[in-house]
Write an enzyme that holds these catalytic residues in place. Sequence first.
Site, PDB file in Angstrom:
ATOM      1  N   MET A  77      64.338  42.222 -23.808  1.00  0.00           N
ATOM      2  CA  MET A  77      64.184  42.531 -25.563  1.00  0.00           C
ATOM      3  C   MET A  77      65.715  43.201 -25.350  1.00  0.00           C
ATOM      4  O   MET A  77      65.273  44.372 -24.221  1.00  0.00           O
ATOM      5  CB  MET A  77      62.802  42.987 -25.608  1.00  0.00           C
ATOM      6  CG  MET A  77      61.522  41.952 -25.661  1.00  0.00           C
ATOM      7  SD  MET A  77      61.727  40.951 -27.427  1.00  0.00           S
ATOM      8  CE  MET A  77      62.266  42.316 -28.553  1.00  0.00           C
TER       9      MET A  77
ATOM     10  N   MET B 172      52.495  38.987 -33.550  1.00  0.00           N
ATOM     11  CA  MET B 172      52.030  40.155 -33.097  1.00  0.00           C
ATOM     12  C   MET B 172      50.615  40.599 -33.252  1.00  0.00           C
ATOM     13  O   MET B 172      50.346  39.809 -34.568  1.00  0.00           O
ATOM     14  CB  MET B 172      52.707  40.830 -34.241  1.00  0.00           C
ATOM     15  CG  MET B 172      54.359  41.112 -33.659  1.00  0.00           C
ATOM     16  SD  MET B 172      55.399  41.968 -35.322  1.00  0.00           S
ATOM     17  CE  MET B 172      57.119  41.526 -34.875  1.00  0.00           C
TER      18      MET B 172
ATOM     19  N   GLY C 224      58.518  44.490 -31.930  1.00  0.00           N
ATOM     20  CA  GLY C 224      57.514  44.681 -33.213  1.00  0.00           C
ATOM     21  C   GLY C 224      58.060  45.193 -34.418  1.00  0.00           C
ATOM     22  O   GLY C 224      57.187  44.518 -35.617  1.00  0.00           O
ATOM     23  N   PHE C 225      58.832  45.204 -34.868  1.00  0.00           N
ATOM     24  CA  PHE C 225      59.678  45.199 -36.102  1.00  0.00           C
ATOM     25  C   PHE C 225      61.324  44.467 -36.765  1.00  0.00           C
ATOM     26  O   PHE C 225      61.967  44.485 -34.757  1.00  0.00           O
ATOM     27  CB  PHE C 225      60.067  46.537 -36.572  1.00  0.00           C
ATOM     28  CG  PHE C 225      58.773  47.064 -36.927  1.00  0.00           C
ATOM     29  CD1 PHE C 225      58.204  47.155 -37.789  1.00  0.00           C
ATOM     30  CD2 PHE C 225      58.280  48.127 -36.371  1.00  0.00           C
ATOM     31  CE1 PHE C 225      56.806  47.630 -38.154  1.00  0.00           C
ATOM     32  CE2 PHE C 225      57.346  48.806 -36.247  1.00  0.00           C
ATOM     33  CZ  PHE C 225      56.226  48.149 -37.055  1.00  0.00           C
ATOM     34  N   GLY C 226      61.568  43.403 -37.652  1.00  0.00           N
ATOM     35  CA  GLY C 226      63.377  43.186 -37.152  1.00  0.00           C
ATOM     36  C   GLY C 226      63.782  44.124 -37.707  1.00  0.00           C
ATOM     37  O   GLY C 226      63.922  45.682 -38.002  1.00  0.00           O
ATOM     38  N   GLY C 227      65.673  43.514 -37.694  1.00  0.00           N
ATOM     39  CA  GLY C 227      66.718  44.500 -38.761  1.00  0.00           C
ATOM     40  C   GLY C 227      66.563  45.692 -38.107  1.00  0.00           C
ATOM     41  O   GLY C 227      67.340  46.961 -38.072  1.00  0.00           O
TER      42      GLY C 227
ATOM     43  N   ASP D  35      66.544  39.149 -27.827  1.00  0.00           N
ATOM     44  CA  ASP D  35      66.591  39.620 -28.744  1.00  0.00           C
ATOM     45  C   ASP D  35      66.252  40.542 -29.252  1.00  0.00           C
ATOM     46  O   ASP D  35      65.624  41.329 -28.541  1.00  0.00           O
ATOM     47  CB  ASP D  35      64.712  38.659 -28.515  1.00  0.00           C
ATOM     48  CG  ASP D  35      63.775  38.515 -29.341  1.00  0.00           C
ATOM     49  OD1 ASP D  35      64.225  38.894 -30.705  1.00  0.00           O
ATOM     50  OD2 ASP D  35      62.291  38.481 -29.435  1.00  0.00           O
ATOM     51  N   GLY D  36      67.047  41.074 -30.270  1.00  0.00           N
ATOM     52  CA  GLY D  36      67.124  42.548 -30.949  1.00  0.00           C
ATOM     53  C   GLY D  36      68.297  42.792 -31.459  1.00  0.00           C
ATOM     54  O   GLY D  36      68.907  43.210 -30.575  1.00  0.00           O
TER      55      GLY D  36
ATOM     56  N   HIS E 160      57.453  33.359 -28.757  1.00  0.00           N
ATOM     57  CA  HIS E 160      56.692  35.289 -28.618  1.00  0.00           C
ATOM     58  C   HIS E 160      56.015  35.774 -28.625  1.00  0.00           C
ATOM     59  O   HIS E 160      55.464  36.244 -29.962  1.00  0.00           O
ATOM     60  CB  HIS E 160      58.370  35.947 -28.953  1.00  0.00           C
ATOM     61  CG  HIS E 160      59.007  37.326 -27.972  1.00  0.00           C
ATOM     62  ND1 HIS E 160      59.500  38.143 -28.727  1.00  0.00           N
ATOM     63  CD2 HIS E 160      58.413  37.801 -27.110  1.00  0.00           C
ATOM     64  CE1 HIS E 160      59.190  39.295 -27.995  1.00  0.00           C
ATOM     65  NE2 HIS E 160      58.237  39.301 -27.070  1.00  0.00           N
TER      66      HIS E 160
ATOM     67  N   HIS F   5      62.136  30.271 -33.141  1.00  0.00           N
ATOM     68  CA  HIS F   5      61.807  31.508 -32.803  1.00  0.00           C
ATOM     69  C   HIS F   5      60.812  32.395 -33.787  1.00  0.00           C
ATOM     70  O   HIS F   5      60.785  32.109 -34.250  1.00  0.00           O
ATOM     71  CB  HIS F   5      63.077  32.925 -32.442  1.00  0.00           C
ATOM     72  CG  HIS F   5      62.153  33.507 -31.050  1.00  0.00           C
ATOM     73  ND1 HIS F   5      62.038  33.699 -29.725  1.00  0.00           N
ATOM     74  CD2 HIS F   5      61.274  34.892 -31.147  1.00  0.00           C
ATOM     75  CE1 HIS F   5      62.190  34.905 -29.133  1.00  0.00           C
ATOM     76  NE2 HIS F   5      61.125  35.863 -30.238  1.00  0.00           N
TER      77      HIS F   5
ATOM     78  N   MET G 116      54.097  38.773 -28.598  1.00  0.00           N
ATOM     79  CA  MET G 116      53.582  40.037 -28.780  1.00  0.00           C
ATOM     80  C   MET G 116      52.046  40.638 -28.757  1.00  0.00           C
ATOM     81  O   MET G 116      51.558  41.409 -29.514  1.00  0.00           O
ATOM     82  CB  MET G 116      54.857  41.174 -29.325  1.00  0.00           C
ATOM     83  CG  MET G 116      55.794  40.539 -29.538  1.00  0.00           C
ATOM     84  SD  MET G 116      57.004  41.094 -31.158  1.00  0.00           S
ATOM     85  CE  MET G 116      57.692  39.690 -31.295  1.00  0.00           C
TER      86      MET G 116
ATOM     87  N   GLY H 118      67.672  37.516 -35.847  1.00  0.00           N
ATOM     88  CA  GLY H 118      66.754  37.371 -37.436  1.00  0.00           C
ATOM     89  C   GLY H 118      67.587  37.602 -38.724  1.00  0.00           C
ATOM     90  O   GLY H 118      68.118  36.797 -39.106  1.00  0.00           O
TER      91      GLY H 118
ATOM     92  N   ASP I 159      57.758  34.948 -33.886  1.00  0.00           N
ATOM     93  CA  ASP I 159      56.956  36.129 -33.471  1.00  0.00           C
ATOM     94  C   ASP I 159      55.725  36.816 -33.755  1.00  0.00           C
ATOM     95  O   ASP I 159      55.221  36.443 -34.773  1.00  0.00           O
ATOM     96  CB  ASP I 159      58.214  37.519 -33.533  1.00  0.00           C
ATOM     97  CG  ASP I 159      59.397  37.546 -33.370  1.00  0.00           C
ATOM     98  OD1 ASP I 159      59.312  37.509 -32.243  1.00  0.00           O
ATOM     99  OD2 ASP I 159      60.621  37.286 -34.529  1.00  0.00           O
TER     100      ASP I 159
ATOM    101  N   SER J 244      64.809  34.335 -35.323  1.00  0.00           N
ATOM    102  CA  SER J 244      63.519  34.176 -35.226  1.00  0.00           C
ATOM    103  C   SER J 244      63.194  33.998 -36.590  1.00  0.00           C
ATOM    104  O   SER J 244      63.748  34.461 -38.080  1.00  0.00           O
ATOM    105  CB  SER J 244      64.194  35.873 -35.168  1.00  0.00           C
ATOM    106  OG  SER J 244      61.992  36.223 -35.529  1.00  0.00           O
TER     107      SER J 244
END
Length: 222
Positions: A137, A37, A142-145, A175-176, A66, A33, A68, A197, A35, A10
């Site tokens: 998911m 949003m 909504g957020f990486g990391g 993913d996640g 993806h 990938h 969102m 990511g 994202d 990502s």
Amino acid sequence: MSPQPTITPSILNCDIAHLAEELDRISNADGVHVDVMDNHFVPNLSWGLPVVEAVTRSTKLPIDVHLMIEAADRWAPAYAEAGCQIVTPHVEACQAPIRLAREIHRLGAQAGLALRPATPLETVDSVLGELDLLLIMTVEPGFGGQSFIEAMLPKIKRARALISERNLSLRLQVDGGVSRAIIERAAEAGADTFVAGSAVYQADDAIAEVAALRALAYGHHH
């Protein structure tokens, strides 16, 4: 038999000001990938069609987008037209997922469908036969990391069992929070397509990290 494992990093946390160089850093990946949003479906704003178009111009790798975003039925087809190989809206944001999957196919892309962690697999039960990819998911989008949610492993297993029972060939993507520590367990549970990511972009050598993740996933290939 699940498809061969693929690693699709990502670019959510990459340095977007140096997009072409950041894409070069993952040139050995199986895809990119992206994202998208909209600050409504998720509490964050990333980027939309113009950045996706820039990515398609800046890499030869297939792009898996993806979405969102709300109103996926209305917006998803444009991403197929923009040249993404796989377009994955969220089931929670689709009014007519079967019609949308067919429209994405008509426009020459593969159709995915994503589930938030709390959304049960039953919601996609009748749509599976229309899809090329199911995205589970493993964090709240909504957020990486973020850290991988352990309770998603049984959901991945159930999804793999459903796919096998029906003899379907769709890919099962996670993913996640995907890292070296997690990828083996997710692969063992039946996932075959992995979005990483932070694990990739925070590594000193992203190419080596992609190769390491792929090797770990292959070790558990069913």
